[in-house]
Design an enzyme around this catalytic site. Structure first.
Site, PDB file in Angstrom:
ATOM      1  N   GLY A   1       0.770  -1.078  -0.017  1.00 18.71           N
ATOM      2  CA  GLY A   1       0.059  -0.116   0.146  1.00 18.71           C
ATOM      3  C   GLY A   1       0.877   1.157   0.060  1.00 18.71           C
ATOM      4  O   GLY A   1       2.048   1.334  -0.519  1.00 18.71           O
ATOM      5  N   GLU A   2       0.496   2.190   0.744  1.00 17.09           N
ATOM      6  CA  GLU A   2       1.309   3.292   0.895  1.00 17.09           C
ATOM      7  C   GLU A   2       1.797   3.595   2.634  1.00 17.09           C
ATOM      8  O   GLU A   2       0.699   3.700   3.273  1.00 17.09           O
ATOM      9  CB  GLU A   2       0.611   4.716   0.277  1.00 17.09           C
ATOM     10  CG  GLU A   2       1.326   5.819  -0.206  1.00 17.09           C
ATOM     11  CD  GLU A   2       2.297   6.619   0.867  1.00 17.09           C
ATOM     12  OE1 GLU A   2       3.435   6.632   1.006  1.00 17.09           O
ATOM     13  OE2 GLU A   2       1.466   6.908   1.980  1.00 17.09           O
TER      14      GLU A   2
ATOM     15  N   CYS B   1       6.227  -5.241   0.636  1.00 14.40           N
ATOM     16  CA  CYS B   1       6.339  -3.768   0.239  1.00 14.40           C
ATOM     17  C   CYS B   1       6.270  -2.777   1.199  1.00 14.40           C
ATOM     18  O   CYS B   1       7.202  -2.511   2.099  1.00 14.40           O
ATOM     19  CB  CYS B   1       5.417  -3.603  -1.002  1.00 14.40           C
ATOM     20  SG  CYS B   1       5.646  -2.230  -2.096  1.00 14.40           S
TER      21      CYS B   1
ATOM     22  N   HIS C   1       5.478  -8.054  -4.408  1.00 16.54           N
ATOM     23  CA  HIS C   1       4.252  -8.541  -4.002  1.00 16.54           C
ATOM     24  C   HIS C   1       3.971  -9.958  -4.373  1.00 16.54           C
ATOM     25  O   HIS C   1       3.338 -10.211  -5.426  1.00 16.54           O
ATOM     26  CB  HIS C   1       3.075  -7.606  -4.564  1.00 16.54           C
ATOM     27  CG  HIS C   1       3.038  -6.555  -4.217  1.00 16.54           C
ATOM     28  ND1 HIS C   1       2.200  -5.890  -3.395  1.00 16.54           N
ATOM     29  CD2 HIS C   1       3.575  -5.103  -4.517  1.00 16.54           C
ATOM     30  CE1 HIS C   1       2.283  -4.325  -3.295  1.00 16.54           C
ATOM     31  NE2 HIS C   1       3.403  -4.028  -3.767  1.00 16.54           N
TER      32      HIS C   1
ATOM     33  N   GLU D   1       1.448 -11.849  -3.325  1.00 18.75           N
ATOM     34  CA  GLU D   1       0.210 -12.088  -3.461  1.00 18.75           C
ATOM     35  C   GLU D   1      -0.247 -11.993  -4.538  1.00 18.75           C
ATOM     36  O   GLU D   1      -1.211 -12.410  -4.983  1.00 18.75           O
ATOM     37  CB  GLU D   1      -0.504 -11.322  -2.454  1.00 18.75           C
ATOM     38  CG  GLU D   1      -0.664  -9.778  -2.533  1.00 18.75           C
ATOM     39  CD  GLU D   1       0.577  -9.052  -2.582  1.00 18.75           C
ATOM     40  OE1 GLU D   1       1.697  -9.522  -2.169  1.00 18.75           O
ATOM     41  OE2 GLU D   1       0.312  -7.761  -2.590  1.00 18.75           O
TER      42      GLU D   1
END
EC number: 4.3.3.6
Length: 195
Positions: A46-47, A78, A169, A171
């Site tokens: 995400g961020e 991440c 990532h 996933e």
């Protein structure tokens, strides 16, 4: 095994799918009380700055630190890796600050520079496709941190005891070997805590 996925932002459903595909129960975590009874926790991408704001807003900071202090495994992908790091290049303070690593945000470039790369991951195997989106990388690691993968001489996956982190990532592919690696860590931690 019951694995939580911090559900504040990011690829939450993709992690849920990967956990279930490996045969474990998956739960979305949005409140501190939902951490009770979990065996491990995934911090998705995400961020990181936004995720930190939401962690503070929902009163999750101390409960997440306590979850770690209880010896429960945590897997940051991440932005989740940035949340785990003790040091962040250009920042005075870490977020959770649990893993003895220094990370640099967006070190592979911006969103339009996202890419995929085949990785060889220690303990997982060869030919693992890493999806890098505005990815950080691990600049340096402390004692006791095991480097699991590099890409172009940059560290992109590492483990320190109960903590696992990666720049990419896992996933976002159908290859669940890295999630299975984390679930094996959780299984080991449960075995140790029950002795």
């Amino acid at each position: 095994m019951k694995i939580g996925v911090l559900g504040l932002q990011g690829a939450v459903q993709e992690h849920i799918h990967a956990i279930e595909a490996c045969g474990a129960e998956a739960v979305i975590v949005k409140k501190p009380e939902q951490l009770a009874g979990l065996d491990g926790l995934v911090l998705p991408g995400g961020e990181s700055t936004t995720m930190r704001r939401l962690i503070d807003r929902y009163g999750l900071m101390e409960p997440l630190k306590q979850f770690a202090a209880d010896g429960k495994p945590m897997f940051g992908t991440c932005a989740g890796l940035i949340l785990l790091a003790k040091r962040i290049v250009g920042y005075d303070e870490p977020h959770l600050g649990l893993m003895d690593i220094t990370v640099e945000r967006n070190s592979f470039g911006r969103q339009r520079e996202s890419f995929e790369a085949e990785l060889s991951i220690k303990g997982v195997g060869d030919g693992f496709v890493g999806v890098f989106i505005r990815a950080p990388h691990i600049v340096e690691v402390g004692d006791g941190v095991d480097v699991l993968a590099t890409y172009n001489d940059r560290i992109v996956a590492a483990r320190q005891g109960q903590f696992l982190g990666c720049s990419f990532h896992p996933e976002l592919t159908d290859d669940h070997r890295f999630m299975q690696y984390f679930l094996n860590m959780v299984k080991e931690a449960k075995t140790i805590s029950s002795v």
